[in-house]
Design an enzyme around this catalytic site. Structure first.
Site, mmCIF file in Angstrom:
data_model
loop_
_atom_site.group_PDB
_atom_site.id
_atom_site.type_symbol
_atom_site.label_atom_id
_atom_site.label_comp_id
_atom_site.label_asym_id
_atom_site.label_seq_id
_atom_site.Cartn_x
_atom_site.Cartn_y
_atom_site.Cartn_z
ATOM 1 C CD GLU A 1 12.085 3.507 -24.861
ATOM 2 O OE1 GLU A 1 12.648 4.136 -25.421
ATOM 3 O OE2 GLU A 1 12.514 2.967 -23.560
ATOM 4 C CG ASP B 1 -2.025 5.738 -20.397
ATOM 5 O OD1 ASP B 1 -1.522 6.482 -19.322
ATOM 6 O OD2 ASP B 1 -2.033 4.745 -20.834
ATOM 7 C CG ASP C 1 6.375 3.753 -13.317
ATOM 8 O OD1 ASP C 1 7.642 4.368 -13.167
ATOM 9 O OD2 ASP C 1 5.634 4.601 -14.051
ATOM 10 C CG ASP D 1 15.016 -1.958 -11.180
ATOM 11 O OD1 ASP D 1 13.925 -1.784 -12.015
ATOM 12 O OD2 ASP D 1 15.020 -1.634 -10.022
ATOM 13 C CB THR E 1 16.908 2.603 -20.582
ATOM 14 O OG1 THR E 1 17.036 2.261 -19.078
ATOM 15 C CG2 THR E 1 16.415 1.248 -21.587
ATOM 16 C CE1 TYR F 1 13.875 6.450 -14.768
ATOM 17 C CE2 TYR F 1 13.622 5.061 -13.043
ATOM 18 C CZ TYR F 1 13.322 6.420 -13.477
ATOM 19 O OH TYR F 1 12.679 7.260 -12.972
ATOM 20 C CD GLU F 2 19.740 -1.875 -19.653
ATOM 21 O OE1 GLU F 2 19.211 -1.083 -20.450
ATOM 22 O OE2 GLU F 2 20.195 -3.080 -19.765
HETATM 23 C C1 LIG Z 1 10.723 4.427 -14.487
HETATM 24 S S1 LIG Z 1 10.411 5.290 -15.883
HETATM 25 C C2 LIG Z 1 11.783 4.393 -17.201
HETATM 26 C C3 LIG Z 1 12.153 5.180 -18.272
HETATM 27 C C4 LIG Z 1 12.830 4.679 -19.591
HETATM 28 N N1 LIG Z 1 12.417 3.499 -19.940
HETATM 29 C C5 LIG Z 1 14.330 4.167 -18.910
HETATM 30 O O1 LIG Z 1 14.337 3.006 -18.904
HETATM 31 O O2 LIG Z 1 15.150 5.230 -18.479
HETATM 32 C C6 LIG Z 1 8.944 4.673 -16.566
HETATM 33 C C7 LIG Z 1 8.386 5.712 -17.521
HETATM 34 O O3 LIG Z 1 7.182 5.262 -17.970
HETATM 35 C C8 LIG Z 1 6.198 6.193 -18.197
HETATM 36 N N2 LIG Z 1 4.957 5.664 -18.103
HETATM 37 C C9 LIG Z 1 4.384 4.968 -17.001
HETATM 38 N N3 LIG Z 1 3.059 4.487 -17.526
HETATM 39 C C10 LIG Z 1 2.911 4.888 -18.617
HETATM 40 C C11 LIG Z 1 1.666 4.723 -19.420
HETATM 41 N N4 LIG Z 1 0.618 4.104 -19.161
HETATM 42 N N5 LIG Z 1 1.796 5.332 -20.669
HETATM 43 C C12 LIG Z 1 2.960 6.048 -21.117
HETATM 44 N N6 LIG Z 1 3.864 6.087 -20.385
HETATM 45 C C13 LIG Z 1 3.916 5.471 -19.154
HETATM 46 C C14 LIG Z 1 6.698 7.267 -17.124
HETATM 47 O O4 LIG Z 1 6.084 8.598 -17.207
HETATM 48 C C15 LIG Z 1 8.041 7.172 -17.130
HETATM 49 O O5 LIG Z 1 8.702 7.969 -17.869
#
Ligand SMILES: C[S@@+](CC[C@H](N)C(=O)[O-])C[C@H]1O[C@@H](n2cnc3c(N)ncnc32)[C@H](O)[C@@H]1O
Length: 228
Positions: free
Chosen positions: A44, A96, A118, A154, A190, A192-193
């Site tokens: 994931e 990352d 994001d 979403d 998840t 957020y979901e």
């Molecule tokens: C909006 S949150 C969603 C978290 C989770 N997947 C959920 O649905 O509840 C987006 C997550 O992606 C991570 N993220 C964004 N860009 C990333 C990247 N390039 N590499 C690793 N993680 C990243 C952020 O740190 C954050 O925790």
């Protein structure tokens, strides 16, 4: 995910250190041999607080799961969750998504999950979206032939963008839904979901399957950028 800096982050990380893969590059090409021979390997991306993969790992103890995020304050919550559930088939990577080719050899991963990444709505930030073509080239490299990306969001604009990117970059689409939970909660949600679902917002979902690409396209697709 914006999270407040946690002053006790280091001791919390240390308490569940057995779940953290500190040098993922050392496992490149040998993840299964080292952790779970013969098993399906799912990863994931951007797992946040990790509820989704923890639930999947608990449900499928025969499979190997990895979850990664670049925000340690979120990852520590995910690791604590895995520790509380005594999971032995789930591990975490702090880093990352642009580094995947450093951590996995070509074709090593069976399935990728991207949940509620994001959206980066501004056009000039499009390369930061986890479904941008630059990232898809990286995913194509580490996924096996026929491997899948399971994507949920979403955000309708991000969803439409992602459908185009998948189709144009060596993935075929299936299980496309613009209201995944129309008939009630469908499968594991998840963090957020859960929030968006409780607000009555539709959830968009698709599965992108890695397909062979024509030889004239190969040169471009097989040279993924490791950083965006
Ligand atoms: C909006 S949150 C969603 C978290 C989770 N997947 C959920 O649905 O509840 C987006 C997550 O992606 C991570 N993220 C964004 N860009 C990333 C990247 N390039 N590499 C690793 N993680 C990243 C952020 O740190 C954050 O925790």
């Amino acid at each position: 995910m914006r999270m407040r800096k946690k002053p006790n982050l280091v001791p919390r990380m240390e308490r569940c250190a057995r779940f953290l893969i500190k040098q993922p590059e050392a496992y490149r090409g040998v993840w299964r041999d080292a952790l779970a021979p013969g098993r399906t390997l799912s990863l994931e991306l951007g797992c946040g607080k990790g509820r989704f993969t923890a639930a999947l790992a608990a449900r499928n103890p025969e499979n190997l799961y990895l979850a990664m995020d670049r925000v340690p304050e979120a990852l520590v919550v995910a690791m604590e969750c895995a520790s509380a559930a005594s999971l032995s088939n789930l591990y975490f990577i702090s880093g990352d998504a642009g580094s995947l080719c450093d951590w996995f050899s070509p074709g090593e991963v069976d399935m990728l999950y991207i949940n509620f990444c994001d959206p980066w709505p501004r056009k000039r930030h499009a390369k930061r979206r986890l479904t941008h073509a630059n990232f898809l080239a990286i995913y194509r490299n580490v996924l096996r032939e026929g491997g899948e990306i399971r994507f949920k969001t979403d955000n309708e604009a991000l969803f439409d963008f992602s459908l185009e990117q998948f189709a144009a970059n060596g993935f075929s689409l299936s299980s496309v839904s613009r209201n995944l939970h129309a008939g009630g909660p469908a499968d594991i949600m998840t963090d957020y979901e859960e929030k968006f679902y409780s607000q009555g917002l539709p959830i968009f979902r698709c599965v992108a399957v890695k397909t062979p690409i024509a030889s004239h396209e190969k040169e471009h697709a097989e040279k993924p950028m490791t950083r965006t």
